[in-house]
Design a protein around this motif. Structure first.
Motif, PDB file in Angstrom:
ATOM      1  N   GLU A   1       0.984  -0.607  -0.242  1.00  0.00           N
ATOM      2  CA  GLU A   1       0.300  -0.243  -0.474  1.00  0.00           C
ATOM      3  C   GLU A   1       0.546   1.684   0.232  1.00  0.00           C
ATOM      4  OE1 GLU A   1      -2.930  -0.005   2.765  1.00  0.00           O
ATOM      5  OE2 GLU A   1      -4.040  -1.477   1.188  1.00  0.00           O
ATOM      6  N   ALA A   2       2.221   1.002   0.015  1.00  0.00           N
ATOM      7  CA  ALA A   2       2.796   2.551  -0.122  1.00  0.00           C
ATOM      8  C   ALA A   2       3.454   2.517  -1.669  1.00  0.00           C
ATOM      9  CB  ALA A   2       3.703   2.203   1.311  1.00  0.00           C
ATOM     10  N   ALA A   3       3.609   3.767  -2.051  1.00  0.00           N
ATOM     11  CA  ALA A   3       4.395   4.118  -2.467  1.00  0.00           C
ATOM     12  C   ALA A   3       5.990   3.729  -2.902  1.00  0.00           C
ATOM     13  CB  ALA A   3       3.860   5.997  -2.999  1.00  0.00           C
ATOM     14  N   PRO A   4       6.477   3.776  -3.916  1.00  0.00           N
ATOM     15  CA  PRO A   4       7.752   3.652  -3.716  1.00  0.00           C
ATOM     16  C   PRO A   4       8.321   4.553  -3.041  1.00  0.00           C
ATOM     17  CG  PRO A   4       7.357   3.372  -6.180  1.00  0.00           C
ATOM     18  CD  PRO A   4       6.114   4.260  -5.226  1.00  0.00           C
ATOM     19  N   GLU A   5       8.001   5.703  -3.008  1.00  0.00           N
ATOM     20  CA  GLU A   5       8.855   6.473  -2.362  1.00  0.00           C
ATOM     21  C   GLU A   5       8.667   6.591  -0.910  1.00  0.00           C
ATOM     22  OE1 GLU A   5       5.405   8.700  -3.876  1.00  0.00           O
ATOM     23  OE2 GLU A   5       6.842   7.490  -4.880  1.00  0.00           O
ATOM     24  N   GLU A   6       7.571   6.096  -0.738  1.00  0.00           N
ATOM     25  CA  GLU A   6       7.251   6.009   0.818  1.00  0.00           C
ATOM     26  C   GLU A   6       7.908   4.844   1.464  1.00  0.00           C
ATOM     27  OE1 GLU A   6       2.374   5.859   0.620  1.00  0.00           O
ATOM     28  OE2 GLU A   6       2.670   7.669   0.200  1.00  0.00           O
ATOM     29  N   SER A   7       8.045   3.698   0.794  1.00  0.00           N
ATOM     30  CA  SER A   7       8.668   1.706   1.195  1.00  0.00           C
ATOM     31  C   SER A   7       9.690   2.222   2.384  1.00  0.00           C
ATOM     32  CB  SER A   7       8.808   1.288  -0.408  1.00  0.00           C
ATOM     33  OG  SER A   7      10.274   1.952  -1.034  1.00  0.00           O
TER      34      SER A   7
ATOM     35  N   GLU B   1      -1.532  -6.912  -5.501  1.00  0.00           N
ATOM     36  CA  GLU B   1      -0.749  -6.110  -5.770  1.00  0.00           C
ATOM     37  C   GLU B   1       1.102  -6.172  -5.325  1.00  0.00           C
ATOM     38  OE1 GLU B   1      -1.671  -2.999  -3.565  1.00  0.00           O
ATOM     39  OE2 GLU B   1      -3.376  -1.897  -5.593  1.00  0.00           O
ATOM     40  N   GLY B   2       1.266  -6.956  -4.569  1.00  0.00           N
ATOM     41  CA  GLY B   2       2.481  -7.568  -3.650  1.00  0.00           C
ATOM     42  C   GLY B   2       2.815  -8.915  -5.255  1.00  0.00           C
ATOM     43  N   LYS B   3       2.340 -10.040  -5.565  1.00  0.00           N
ATOM     44  CA  LYS B   3       2.412 -10.462  -6.287  1.00  0.00           C
ATOM     45  C   LYS B   3       3.175 -10.319  -7.809  1.00  0.00           C
ATOM     46  CE  LYS B   3       1.550 -14.686  -9.905  1.00  0.00           C
ATOM     47  NZ  LYS B   3      -0.119 -15.141 -10.210  1.00  0.00           N
ATOM     48  N   ALA B   4       3.084  -8.798  -8.215  1.00  0.00           N
ATOM     49  CA  ALA B   4       2.632  -8.266  -9.245  1.00  0.00           C
ATOM     50  C   ALA B   4       4.356  -7.160  -9.213  1.00  0.00           C
ATOM     51  CB  ALA B   4       2.016  -6.830  -9.868  1.00  0.00           C
ATOM     52  N   GLY B   5       4.492  -6.284  -7.920  1.00  0.00           N
ATOM     53  CA  GLY B   5       5.549  -5.686  -7.547  1.00  0.00           C
ATOM     54  C   GLY B   5       6.786  -6.262  -6.624  1.00  0.00           C
ATOM     55  N   GLY B   6       6.506  -7.098  -6.257  1.00  0.00           N
ATOM     56  CA  GLY B   6       7.623  -8.143  -5.482  1.00  0.00           C
ATOM     57  C   GLY B   6       7.792  -7.284  -4.272  1.00  0.00           C
ATOM     58  N   ARG B   7       6.991  -6.742  -3.588  1.00  0.00           N
ATOM     59  CA  ARG B   7       7.409  -6.267  -2.073  1.00  0.00           C
ATOM     60  C   ARG B   7       6.809  -7.189  -0.945  1.00  0.00           C
ATOM     61  NH1 ARG B   7       4.184  -0.532  -3.774  1.00  0.00           N
ATOM     62  NH2 ARG B   7       5.511  -0.132  -5.798  1.00  0.00           N
ATOM     63  N   THR B   8       7.113  -8.602  -1.142  1.00  0.00           N
ATOM     64  CA  THR B   8       6.749  -9.290   0.438  1.00  0.00           C
ATOM     65  C   THR B   8       7.935  -9.205   0.674  1.00  0.00           C
ATOM     66  OG1 THR B   8       5.019 -10.975  -1.059  1.00  0.00           O
ATOM     67  CG2 THR B   8       6.277 -11.561   1.301  1.00  0.00           C
ATOM     68  N   ARG B   9       7.641  -8.906   2.033  1.00  0.00           N
ATOM     69  CA  ARG B   9       8.486  -8.818   2.973  1.00  0.00           C
ATOM     70  C   ARG B   9       8.347 -10.302   3.932  1.00  0.00           C
ATOM     71  NH1 ARG B   9      12.542  -4.932   4.050  1.00  0.00           N
ATOM     72  NH2 ARG B   9      13.370  -4.847   6.080  1.00  0.00           N
TER      73      ARG B   9
END
Length: 247
Positions: A147-153, A238-246
């Motif tokens: 849910e965070a934009a790239p600049e917010e990550s 969104e996590g699957k598309a962006g690969g942001r899982t942590r």
């Protein structure tokens, strides 16, 4: 007052340490609070179970460490499957299932007695705890970062780690306080007919189960928040598309 002052300062500076807008979205705010409760439960359970294994069962440090292997293996197994099932089921159902498993395991540990053994009474909760930990943690991380934009990550990730650290510290402090109070109460009113060593084990077990009881309350609060506040499939896609899982 310190918390209020901190919030006022953060709202009025150009580059806040903790951007308060991170908490404006219901799902992300719920995930942050859940991570606080999860960390409190995990840390408290680990500490209390060590006391039981060493103080009641009489295990040494090496055997105590090896006793946690069933949980470590089940965490590893569950964490391998979570990324595969998240896109199909969504973050919320997976998180709720994981938290429910952790809750059952923690409540199960409240049933320990001074005569409980490792095999019949500890291994089961440990395995269930590990199976629930992966599904409980990964979706919350995913919700926060998806849910965070790239600049917010960077800020979102920093707050995430802070929640885990603060939750573990506060949870351990509270559960140690409960542990000590329950143990002192049990020592003040020991069952009759027990030897001195048996009374000591009984008091220690009372402290451990008291801590597990409060730990159960923590994870049940997290479960209620997950049910009421988290979103479901959007974060997983969104996590699957962006690969942001942590993890």
């Amino acid at each position: 007052m310190p918390v209020a002052a901190f919030a006022v300062i953060e709202m009025n500076v150009d580059q806040p340490i903790v951007p308060l807008w991170l908490f404006t979205r219901r799902s992300r705010a719920g995930a942050y609070i859940d991570l606080l409760f999860i960390a409190a439960t995990l840390t408290g359970v680990w500490f209390s179970l060590v006391q039981f294994l060493q103080g009641v069962l009489g295990d040494g440090p090496l055997v105590t460490g090896l006793a946690f292997l069933p949980m470590a293996l089940s965490v590893f197994v569950s964490s391998q499957f979570v990324p595969r099932i998240l896109p199909g089921f969504g973050a919320k159902p997976v998180a709720v299932t994981g938290l429910a498993a952790v809750a059952v395991a923690t409540v199960w540990l409240t049933r320990l007695t001074a005569t409980s053994g490792y095999g019949p009474h500890v291994v089961g909760p440990l395995v269930l705890f590990g199976l629930g930990a992966g599904p409980a943690l990964v979706p919350h991380n995913l919700i926060v970062l998806s849910e965070a934009a790239p600049e917010e990550s960077g800020a979102a990730s920093g707050v995430l780690q802070a929640m885990l650290t603060v939750g573990g510290s506060l949870g351990l402090a509270l559960l140690v306080t409960v542990f000590g109070a329950a143990m002192r109460s049990a020592k003040a009113h020991p069952p009759s007919g027990l030897s001195e060593s048996e009374q000591a084990r009984h008091a220690l077990t009372a402290g451990v189960t008291g801590a597990f009881t409060v730990g159960s309350a923590f994870v049940l609060c997290g479960l209620l928040i997950a049910v009421s506040a988290l979103k479901g499939r959007r974060a997983a896609r969104e996590g699957k598309a962006g690969g942001r899982t942590r993890v």
